[in-house]
Structure formats: C-alpha cells, structure tokens
Write an enzyme that holds these catalytic residues in place. Sequence first.
Site, mmCIF file in Angstrom:
data_model
loop_
_atom_site.group_PDB
_atom_site.id
_atom_site.type_symbol
_atom_site.label_atom_id
_atom_site.label_comp_id
_atom_site.label_asym_id
_atom_site.label_seq_id
_atom_site.Cartn_x
_atom_site.Cartn_y
_atom_site.Cartn_z
ATOM 1 N N GLU A 176 14.470 12.531 -9.896
ATOM 2 C CA GLU A 176 13.442 11.843 -9.125
ATOM 3 C C GLU A 176 14.069 10.969 -8.051
ATOM 4 O O GLU A 176 14.805 10.025 -8.362
ATOM 5 C CB GLU A 176 12.591 10.952 -10.044
ATOM 6 C CG GLU A 176 11.510 10.187 -9.295
ATOM 7 C CD GLU A 176 10.713 9.258 -10.192
ATOM 8 O OE1 GLU A 176 9.623 8.834 -9.771
ATOM 9 O OE2 GLU A 176 11.180 8.949 -11.309
ATOM 10 N N GLU A 204 1.649 7.291 -12.937
ATOM 11 C CA GLU A 204 2.677 6.273 -13.139
ATOM 12 C C GLU A 204 2.388 5.112 -12.186
ATOM 13 O O GLU A 204 2.959 5.014 -11.104
ATOM 14 C CB GLU A 204 4.076 6.852 -12.890
ATOM 15 C CG GLU A 204 5.177 5.886 -13.338
ATOM 16 C CD GLU A 204 6.578 6.417 -13.084
ATOM 17 O OE1 GLU A 204 7.333 6.584 -14.053
ATOM 18 O OE2 GLU A 204 6.918 6.655 -11.903
#
Length: 248
Positions: free
Chosen positions: A133, A230
């Site tokens: 990520e 998230e």
Amino acid sequence: MSYAFSANLGFLWKELPFLERIAAAKAAGFALVEFHDDAQRTDLDAVREALGGTPVVGINIRMGDTNGTAALAGKEDTARTDIGAAVTVARALGGAAVHVLSGRTDDPAGTQRLIARLDEAAGLAPDITFLVEPISPQAIPGYFLSTVEQAADILQQVGRENVKIMFDCFHVQRASGDVLARFHTHLPLIGHVQIAGGLTRAEPDRGELNYPFLLPAFQDAGYTGAFGCEYWPEGTVEEGLGWRDAFL
C-alpha cells in the site's frame, strides 16, 4: 450496481476490544471484514468463533513501531517471520490477502529488500494475495512506499501474479491526486481498494473525494472486489453509516 463493503477493524470501533469489533461490524450490517495485525495477538479459535463465517478480506503483517519491516536494513529475518505469521493467521481464518508493510526508511536499497520479501512471500503462499500500500507522507512521514507509481514499479520487478497494490483513495489523493486517472492506469495491478473521506479521512461522504462518482467508475473500469472502509468516524460508526446505506 451492487457494492461490497468491508469494515476495517483497524479503524472502526477502535474503542472496543478486537473481538467485540467483529461483533459490532456484523451487527452494523457489514458482510465482510478486514484487520490490521490484531488477529496475530488473539486466540485464533476465539477469532473464528467471533467471525462465525464472516469472510476476511485481508490482514496486515505485524506493524510494530516502524509500520512494518519489509524494506528495512537489518530486519530481513524479522520481515520473513512476520510474513510467515500473517500467512498462518490468514489461512486459519480464510483470509484472502496479506498486506506487507514496508516500514519507515529513505534508504534506496529498501526497494530491493521489499522486492525480495514479496517474491519470497508469493512463493511461500501462492494461494494468498500479497498487497503493498502506498501511504501518503502526510499520514506516515518517512514511510518507504508513498506513490502508486513506486508500487507499480516494484510489482513489475517482482513479476508475481499474487502480488498486488492496495489502492487507498485517501492516500492516493494526498500523495499524488488524479485518483481516477491513476486507478485506470494501474488497474491490472490493483488487488484491493480502500475508501475514506478526502483530506478528512472521516466518513466517505465527507471531504473532497466524490465516491458516488468514483465507485461506479471503478466498477465500470473492471474492478470487482470489495471496498475497504478504513476511515475515522466523526461520531459513532453507526451514526455515520448513511453514506453506505445510500449505496446499498
């Protein structure tokens, strides 16, 4: 269109113990969940019981004080151990993906260390997708992997089908902008998408990112996976779920 949303329990219901977060996600109507590294510190039988069959989209390797170790000098064995532990947990829980965190360093040699760890991981567990990520400097100053382009270059060097990018819209906007254009460019390498309010990182209907535009566009482009939620709720999670209900 239909949308699958995954509750990220590293952010949502943080005031609750880990197992209670799973129960809260199910009670709030989330059919999917994803974790940070909490499951590695929890009895797996208890986690399985709490899940009750709820699919786990993915988990993180151990994060620690450095937000991972896969790119760090002198931490090669630690990274291997952490990846192996996460694979064990993912398999025990039916987790589809493992997020390999790079850690904080500006050492250019971190690229080759990260490539080596991802290649080892992909060979160790070909049944699992390994994610990297890009995390914006505004969120974690000094994190090794900060742009989608950097991640794509690393994945092309790894050359493994089960190594993909975690495309977090919040981080992409903060680090680079042009979220949809970057999504289109790198779609073949994207394994999971996460969402949060642009700049605010609150609920996805707050801030600069227009998800009623982006999510259909992602699916029109060919993305068929879940959207990981998230974000930091401004109040209780339940009070802020109007954004999700509008999609469903």
